[in-house]
Write a protein that holds these residues in place. Structure first.
Motif: not given
Lengths: 267, 267
Positions: B18-42
């Motif tokens: 859940y780190r640094d969700l506003r950092d688009v580039e960092l998130r792209k790498h993190l999510e691709a490498e770890h095979g995850l994605f984030l969903a937001e809101g109930e």
């Protein structure tokens, strides 16, 4: 011909109009109090000036001067020339499109002026997102609508982001604020418009049926989160829906508006 | 039942997803490498889980637990519970909708799977804006399209902002990446689809005429800035335009897609 003024310090007081463009709240106050708005990018700046708005000043890096020379030639406002690094310090972001202009707001036109000769108008209730306002005005202009009317709580169409998303259509498509929220729709009916509210209300009919054969139409759209108020939903002449696939609750308001404008333009 | 885990430090290593969700580039790498994605809101978190995506974990302030109890009841993933202030420290922004989930990506389905039984599909070339990808998938789902195909350079539909703008439609509408850019459209023609490219090309006909009476249709949309590549424009079976008012050059791609989907759904 605009006077070119070289700037070498980010705190130069002549750049006051361009400070902290990413700070939405600060910008809202500054722009309202000083009666100005900002246009960004060569194409949008040109459209603002062609649309009759008077420039207070321009701000750009040297490499954008040539592209806007036609606009600068016919203006008496100063053009502040500075490096891209300095521009970023002033505005708080990287100015991708290079050129900025600060322009004078004008008094809003009256409802009479905006509706003179209009056959198709958009009426927006409490849309608070600048990108949605911009997208809707762009779609309205592209799809042949004549005017846009905004309820008192709608976001400002001359806010930088709205202008950008609208690609400057806010300068060509007539728009104004509705003076009165409560009776806004009956007042339009009294002027000969059939008001058609987009809603999921149980008595809503498909939008193509709702507008078929009408002369003057006012398409009424509600806010992003909650849709139309009960007052507006009930005081519209007709309620219409864009038929959707089973299990889907709604389209984005900008997408719904584009579809409804397209259908209405072909009524 | 998800195990509730109280968190009292922003640097707790269990919050790595859940780190640094506003950092688009960092998130792209993190999510691709770890095979995850984030969903937001109930609502969106619930739709992701109902769509069959396996949660890795949940993260929320105490007041959101009740609203998602149905989802938490049937999951074995941990639910990290923390104050809103702490959540803001971890993610880098105020979590308006309160609940977040990290979910496992799945292998992308094959073209065969996605096109099985499909009559109306959207084909997107190099759309790089997450909000546009999300808006288009939402419109496609709402207006009865069966699938979305993405050229290799399109933005990720499972990026947080795309999911949010799509209101979770990325979990219900089948989509995949096209394996091959160059022959993507001829390959669809070979499968029995008539490929209809939206473009301002001189031989473009109004979109309602272009799709009239067709059985299987693939609507082809180009990127925000430059539209379709010459290759895609030329290799489409038909070229179509949404008729626009004089002097207006284009609709926003999400608005154009909504109109084209509406028209195509009624062919």
């Amino acid at each position: 011909m605009a006077e070119l003024v070289e700037i070498d310090a980010a705190d130069d007081p002549r750049l006051a109009d361009y400070r902290d463009l990413r700070d939405v709240e600060l910008r809202k106050h500054l722009e309202a109090e000083h009666g100005l708005f900002l246009a960004e990018g060569e194409k949008v700046v040109r459209r603002a000036v062609l649309g009759g708005y008077a420039p207070r000043s321009f701000l750009m890096a040297p490499r954008w001067l040539d592209g806007l020379s036609d606009v600068l030639d016919r203006s008496d406002a100063p053009c502040y020339v500075l490096s891209e690094a300095l521009a970023e310090q002033v505005t708080g972001f990287h100015v991708h499109r290079g050129a900025l202009a600060s322009l004078e707001r004008r008094p809003l036109p009256s409802l009479d002026e905006v509706l003179d000769g209009a056959r198709s108008v958009l009426v927006l209730e409490n849309l608070v997102d600048h990108a949605n306002i911009g997208a809707i005005i762009r779609s309205g202009a592209a799809l042949g609508f004549d005017a846009v009317l905004l309820a008192p709580r709608c976001a400002d169409p001359l806010y930088r982001r709205a202008i950008k998303v609208a690609m400057g259509a806010v300068f060509s498509l007539p728009w104004t604020r509705l003076p009165d929220w409560y009776d806004a729709l009956p007042a339009l009916s009294a002027r000969g418009f059939t008001t058609v509210a987009l809603t999921l209300a149980p008595d809503a009919v498909p939008v193509d049926q709702a507008v078929a054969g009408l002369d003057r139409v006012a398409l009424v759209l509600g806010s992003e989160g909650h849709g139309l108020s009960a007052r507006w939903e009930e005081s519209a002449d007709r309620r219409a829906i864009i038929p959707m696939a089973a299990g889907i609750d709604s389209l984005n308001v900008a997408a719904a508006t584009a579809v409804a404008c397209y259908v209405t333009a072909r009524r």
